[in-house]
Write a protein that holds these residues in place. Structure first.
Motif: not given
Length: 353
Positions: A259-265, A269-271, A273-279, A284-289
């Motif tokens: 849940x922590x990874x999901x909340x953070x990531x 965005x795949x390219x 340009x997302x936030x907060x880390x620009x991964x 990007x963790x699978x669960x967050x995607x």
């Protein structure tokens, strides 16, 4: 847990297999004198045919026969009828053959000629071993089912607690509870569509609803603003990912770590340009995607304080434009494939309102 032995049939049926009729007759006479029912056949092929139409608790078979050997018959029957005990009988005193038979699962091994008592002792031992083996299997199955039932019960409790806490943390309108339930169900459906492990799908159902828990730290003045946010206000909203991760950090519980990874990531965005880390991409963790797609779909097809819902047609067009920019293209395609299941989830939750 109470231990109950496996049920034993009142009549023990024994299949006797030997290419010599006299030996079949002798073994059957010994067995019937002790109260066992017996049927005789003269080849492995005949034995397999008989086993298809009648149930036997014990097989007593010769080894050296025309056609398939007794060893071959043993191997086949252990695969097809694992609960049937087998005793092998042979006129050849071969240590290697005996070991091979026992390795394949024979419960007894007799050297011809043998006395009645020798046969009956082997029969009794084989049937008792069969009974104990079946009882142990049944006990293990009940124990495994009890563990599964208790695990499912714990998971249901975890889900209810998580949903209630998240609803309380995000309580701002009547739709919130339905929204977080949908996100959990959508995410689990996507995970199954991607052939993820069952445990991940089950965990996502509970963890995904916590994706926006960090909004508890964002002012209602901003979150409930009916119009477009200013640049400064949006920067504040973006902090909910970091706040949520902070709330869920430092847990040793895998579900909370997920849940922590999901909340953070989940706003990455795949390219990149997302936030907060620009991964970007698979960083990007699978669960967050997965949750990113579930969350955006839900946001588009339902009303928000700052706009009415889009039609599903328009929502899907928007999401398709996000392929390989906003969304993982593989997960987006999976979403489109399982869309009927998403619609069914929406329908069921709407009926509960």
């Amino acid at each position: 847990m109470t231990f109950e032995p496996a049920a034993i049939p009142q009549t023990i049926n024994v299949l006797v297999v030997d290419d010599e009729a006299f030996i079949c007759s002798t073994i059957s006479r010994f067995l019937q004198a002790e109260g066992y029912a017996s049927v005789s056949v003269h080849s492995a092929e005949q034995a397999l045919e008989r086993l298809q139409i009648e149930q036997f608790q014990l097989l007593v078979s010769d080894i050296m026969m025309p056609g398939k050997s007794g060893i071959e018959l043993l191997g086949i029957t252990k695969q097809l009828y694992p609960n049937m005990a087998v005793i092998m009988a042979t006129g050849v005193d071969s240590r290697e053959t005996a070991i091979r038979a026992l390795e394949l699962g024979a419960y007894g091994y007799l050297i011809k000629p043998f006395a009645k008592n020798e046969l009956i002792i082997n029969v009794v031992n084989a049937l008792e071993r069969r009974r104990l083996t079946m009882a142990s299997q049944e006990y293990e199955q009940r124990l495994e089912q009890e563990v599964l039932d208790r695990t499912a019960d714990v998971h249901r409790r975890e889900e209810e607690i998580a949903l209630r806490l998240v609803t309380a943390a995000e309580y701002r309108d009547d739709e919130t509870g339905h929204h977080i339930r949908r996100i959990g169900l959508f995410s689990a459906e996507l995970a199954r569509g991607l052939s993820c492990p069952d445990q991940l799908a089950a965990d996502l159902r509970v963890a995904a609803p916590m994706h926006d828990i960090g909004k508890i730290g964002i002012s209602d003045t901003i979150l409930l603003k009916p119009g477009r946010l200013t640049v400064e206000e949006f920067e504040v909203v973006k902090q909910h990912t970091v706040i949520g991760a902070g709330i869920l950090s430092d847990s040793e519980i895998p579900l909370i770590q997920l849940a922590r990874d999901i909340a953070l990531y989940h706003h990455e965005r795949w390219d990149g340009t997302g936030y907060p880390s620009g991964l970007r991409g698979e960083d990007i963790p699978l669960a967050a995607r997965i949750v990113a797609i579930a969350d955006v779909y839900d946001a588009l097809v339902f009303d928000r304080v700052y706009r009415p819902a889009f039609s599903e047609k328009d929502s899907l067009a928007i999401m398709r434009r996000g392929k390989a920019t906003h969304f993982d293209p593989q997960i987006l395609q999976c979403f489109l494939d399982v869309l009927p299941a998403f619609r069914e989830i929406r329908r069921c939750i709407e009926q509960e309102k």
